[in-house]
Design a protein around this motif. Structure first.
Motif, PDB file in Angstrom:
ATOM      1  N   GLY A 164       0.824  -1.198   0.000  1.00 12.83           N
ATOM      2  CA  GLY A 164       0.000   0.000   0.000  1.00 12.83           C
ATOM      3  C   GLY A 164       0.855   1.243   0.000  1.00 12.83           C
ATOM      4  N   VAL A 165       0.197   2.369   0.179  1.00 14.44           N
ATOM      5  CA  VAL A 165       0.880   3.653   0.258  1.00 14.44           C
ATOM      6  C   VAL A 165       0.353   4.385   1.486  1.00 14.44           C
ATOM      7  N   ASP A 166       1.235   5.086   2.162  1.00 20.35           N
ATOM      8  CA  ASP A 166       0.862   5.865   3.339  1.00 20.35           C
ATOM      9  C   ASP A 166       0.276   7.191   2.856  1.00 20.35           C
ATOM     10  N   VAL A 167      -1.048   7.247   2.730  1.00 21.41           N
ATOM     11  CA  VAL A 167      -1.689   8.428   2.153  1.00 21.41           C
ATOM     12  C   VAL A 167      -1.657   9.623   3.095  1.00 21.41           C
ATOM     13  N   ALA A 168      -1.255   9.412   4.344  1.00 19.05           N
ATOM     14  CA  ALA A 168      -1.087  10.551   5.250  1.00 19.05           C
ATOM     15  C   ALA A 168       0.235  11.267   4.984  1.00 19.05           C
ATOM     16  N   ARG A 169       1.269  10.510   4.606  1.00 20.42           N
ATOM     17  CA  ARG A 169       2.581  11.100   4.318  1.00 20.42           C
ATOM     18  C   ARG A 169       2.703  11.520   2.863  1.00 20.42           C
ATOM     19  N   PHE A 170       2.200  10.691   1.965  1.00 19.92           N
ATOM     20  CA  PHE A 170       2.311  10.971   0.538  1.00 19.92           C
ATOM     21  C   PHE A 170       1.006  11.608   0.071  1.00 19.92           C
ATOM     22  N   THR A 171       1.005  12.919   0.003  1.00 23.01           N
ATOM     23  CA  THR A 171      -0.187  13.680  -0.330  1.00 23.01           C
ATOM     24  C   THR A 171       0.174  14.790  -1.301  1.00 23.01           C
ATOM     25  N   ALA A 172      -0.809  15.234  -2.074  1.00 22.82           N
ATOM     26  CA  ALA A 172      -0.563  16.291  -3.053  1.00 22.82           C
ATOM     27  C   ALA A 172      -0.455  17.664  -2.412  1.00 22.82           C
ATOM     28  N   ALA A 173      -0.866  17.793  -1.160  1.00 17.76           N
ATOM     29  CA  ALA A 173      -0.786  19.085  -0.471  1.00 17.76           C
ATOM     30  C   ALA A 173       0.678  19.451  -0.215  1.00 17.76           C
ATOM     31  N   VAL A 174       1.075  20.642  -0.621  1.00 20.51           N
ATOM     32  CA  VAL A 174       2.463  21.083  -0.461  1.00 20.51           C
ATOM     33  C   VAL A 174       2.798  21.194   1.022  1.00 20.51           C
ATOM     34  N   GLY A 175       3.919  20.602   1.414  1.00 20.88           N
ATOM     35  CA  GLY A 175       4.338  20.629   2.805  1.00 20.88           C
ATOM     36  C   GLY A 175       5.092  21.902   3.151  1.00 20.88           C
ATOM     37  N   PRO A 176       5.128  22.270   4.425  1.00 22.69           N
ATOM     38  CA  PRO A 176       5.797  23.517   4.834  1.00 22.69           C
ATOM     39  C   PRO A 176       7.303  23.504   4.610  1.00 22.69           C
ATOM     40  N   THR A 177       7.894  22.308   4.487  1.00 23.49           N
ATOM     41  CA  THR A 177       9.352  22.229   4.305  1.00 23.49           C
ATOM     42  C   THR A 177       9.751  21.866   2.878  1.00 23.49           C
ATOM     43  N   ASP A 178       8.788  21.783   1.965  1.00 27.29           N
ATOM     44  CA  ASP A 178       9.101  21.350   0.595  1.00 27.29           C
ATOM     45  C   ASP A 178      10.150  22.242  -0.061  1.00 27.29           C
ATOM     46  N   ASP A 179       9.950  23.556   0.011  1.00 29.33           N
ATOM     47  CA  ASP A 179      10.894  24.478  -0.635  1.00 29.33           C
ATOM     48  C   ASP A 179      12.292  24.340  -0.049  1.00 29.33           C
ATOM     49  N   ALA A 180      12.357  24.187   1.272  1.00 32.59           N
ATOM     50  CA  ALA A 180      13.662  24.069   1.929  1.00 32.59           C
ATOM     51  C   ALA A 180      14.364  22.780   1.515  1.00 32.59           C
ATOM     52  N   ILE A 181      13.602  21.701   1.367  1.00 30.15           N
ATOM     53  CA  ILE A 181      14.195  20.425   0.961  1.00 30.15           C
ATOM     54  C   ILE A 181      14.754  20.523  -0.455  1.00 30.15           C
ATOM     55  N   LEU A 182      13.981  21.109  -1.370  1.00 32.42           N
ATOM     56  CA  LEU A 182      14.460  21.244  -2.748  1.00 32.42           C
ATOM     57  C   LEU A 182      15.679  22.161  -2.809  1.00 32.42           C
ATOM     58  N   GLU A 183      15.652  23.232  -2.037  1.00 33.06           N
ATOM     59  CA  GLU A 183      16.794  24.149  -2.033  1.00 33.06           C
ATOM     60  C   GLU A 183      18.040  23.462  -1.494  1.00 33.06           C
ATOM     61  N   ARG A 184      17.877  22.667  -0.442  1.00 34.48           N
ATOM     62  CA  ARG A 184      19.021  21.953   0.129  1.00 34.48           C
ATOM     63  C   ARG A 184      19.615  20.969  -0.869  1.00 34.48           C
ATOM     64  N   ARG A 185      18.775  20.415  -1.719  1.00 37.40           N
ATOM     65  CA  ARG A 185      19.238  19.463  -2.731  1.00 37.40           C
ATOM     66  C   ARG A 185      19.649  20.148  -4.033  1.00 37.40           C
ATOM     67  N   GLY A 186      19.542  21.470  -4.076  1.00 33.81           N
ATOM     68  CA  GLY A 186      19.926  22.204  -5.276  1.00 33.81           C
ATOM     69  C   GLY A 186      18.979  21.995  -6.434  1.00 33.81           C
ATOM     70  N   LEU A 187      17.687  21.849  -6.139  1.00 35.18           N
ATOM     71  CA  LEU A 187      16.697  21.543  -7.169  1.00 35.18           C
ATOM     72  C   LEU A 187      15.667  22.655  -7.283  1.00 35.18           C
ATOM     73  N   ARG A 188      15.158  22.803  -8.499  1.00 31.69           N
ATOM     74  CA  ARG A 188      14.002  23.645  -8.747  1.00 31.69           C
ATOM     75  C   ARG A 188      12.874  22.764  -9.274  1.00 31.69           C
ATOM     76  N   PRO A 189      11.627  23.070  -8.962  1.00 32.27           N
ATOM     77  CA  PRO A 189      10.519  22.216  -9.411  1.00 32.27           C
ATOM     78  C   PRO A 189      10.520  22.024 -10.921  1.00 32.27           C
ATOM     79  N   GLY A 190      10.086  20.819 -11.338  1.00 37.36           N
ATOM     80  CA  GLY A 190       9.953  20.536 -12.759  1.00 37.36           C
ATOM     81  C   GLY A 190      10.908  19.497 -13.302  1.00 37.36           C
ATOM     82  N   TYR A 191      11.774  18.922 -12.471  1.00 40.43           N
ATOM     83  CA  TYR A 191      12.738  17.915 -12.909  1.00 40.43           C
ATOM     84  C   TYR A 191      12.046  16.580 -13.195  1.00 40.43           C
ATOM     85  N   VAL A 192      12.778  15.690 -13.863  1.00 38.73           N
ATOM     86  CA  VAL A 192      12.329  14.306 -14.059  1.00 38.73           C
ATOM     87  C   VAL A 192      12.894  13.483 -12.903  1.00 38.73           C
TER      88      VAL A 192
END
Length: 366
Positions: A164-192
């Protein structure tokens, strides 16, 4: 009812089998079952917190390799069962669990097309394990059909208890730390994004080939590969960077945490799942739950689990994969934001736990 889950063979790396314990056990505890986990030292504090309510039966010196397990794990099982008296032992369907109350689990039959000595030994071990099991749980209808074809005598003992999938953790709602995680990884939205263990059946070479063809068409969208394993996609990534120095080829991330993964799915322009063989296909299902468009290989498991929510492509057909990825990258795709989470909601750990309890009750009456 008391159950002992054998988690010794899961190791420390992320895997579908490890994910199954982390997803299924909390739901079973919530349903009132008494759960023990036979485990080595390789469980993080976060994982143990997620398994709150289960009893850990510790094994300080975990046997490594099939021969060591064969000789030592039966003794470990006997000692664990004397310490944690249980009704059933839930373990991979292998011959060494020393019990006549084995619930064997078969995740996939990756070895069935392999003619190496290791694959032949694995087949022999599975045959012996299935012969000893009171009941055999498979994670998808596809795996059930494959196992029935290989071992027709196992049909009466087969039960589909899906992942199954943990639908509480994996959700389409943007999380409060999403931007910080992508920035820490040197990523901008839209990658493959491609998530999976680096092994031949997961086809990381196809992901590299898709990115190469995109670069040839001057489509500068980085490929982010998340996973671990013996294969080295870093070599293909380095070659890609050398061939197209003015583009962002992408990166390989081997240290992504469970907290980061949902944010990486949500930030992806498209998630690529080119596997040649799967038992279930948790990664693309998690991506759908996060609202990400998914392009996956057209294999029976993906048809069962992903349904019409993903774009399916012929296995190893790079040109078809490229066309599907580009149609999303260049034109956008809003449908997965609606259909993806709805498809993922059909495969929850709660539903899996209910199937598990139904099967176990049947085994208890047999």
């Amino acid at each position: 009812m008391r159950l002992l889950f054998d988690a010794l063979s899961y190791g420390t790396r992320p895997s579908g089998t490890r994910t199954r314990v982390l997803g299924l056990v909390p739901e079973l505890v919530g349903l009132g079952l008494d759960i023990g986990i036979l485990a080595g030292p390789g469980w993080s504090a976060d994982e143990e917190a997620r398994l709150d309510g289960a009893t850990f039966v510790r094994v300080p010196d975990v046997p490594r390799g099939p021969l060591s397990r064969w000789w030592r794990q039966a003794r470990i099982h006997r000692r664990a069962q004397s310490e944690y008296h249980c009704d059933f032992v839930v373990s991979e369907c292998l011959p060494w669990p020393a019990t006549d109350r084995l619930i064997g689990v078969v995740h996939d039959l990756r070895w069935r097309r392999d003619t190496s000595w290791a694959a032949r030994a694995r087949r022999r071990a599975l045959i012996d394990g299935c012969a000893r099991a009171r009941q055999i749980h498979v994670v998808s209808p596809t795996t059930a059909a494959q196992l029935a074809a290989v071992l027709p005598e196992s049909v009466d003992h087969l039960r589909v208890v899906p992942n199954g999938v943990d639908v509480a953790r994996f959700t389409a709602a943007v999380g409060p730390t999403d931007d910080a995680i992508l920035e820490r990884r040197g990523l901008r939205p839209g990658y493959v994004l491609c998530v999976g263990h680096f092994e031949p059946r997961k086809a990381p070479d196809v992901a590299i080939a898709v990115r190469t063809e995109m670069a040839k068409r001057y489509v500068d969208v980085p490929l982010v590969m998340v996973g671990r394993g013996a294969l080295l996609p870093e070599e293909g990534m380095c070659a890609l960077k050398g061939q197209f120095p003015n583009q962002d080829a992408g990166r390989v991330l081997r240290d992504v945490t469970a907290e980061e993964l949902p944010a990486l799915y949500r930030g992806a322009g498209v998630v690529l799942a080119p596997s040649r063989d799967e038992g279930f296909g948790i990664a693309p299902l998690e991506a759908l739950a996060c609202g990400a468009p998914v392009v996956a290989s057209d294999i029976p498991t993906h048809r069962d689990v992903l349904g019409d929510a993903a774009r399916l492509c012929r296995v190893d057909d790079v040109s078809v994969f490229v066309g599907a990825v580009l149609s999303i990258v260049e034109q956008g795709a809003d449908a997965p934001l609606v259909t993806g989470p709805a498809q993922a909601a059909r495969w929850t750990w709660k539903a899996a736990a209910e199937s598990f309890v139904q099967a176990i009750d049947e085994a208890g009456r047999s």
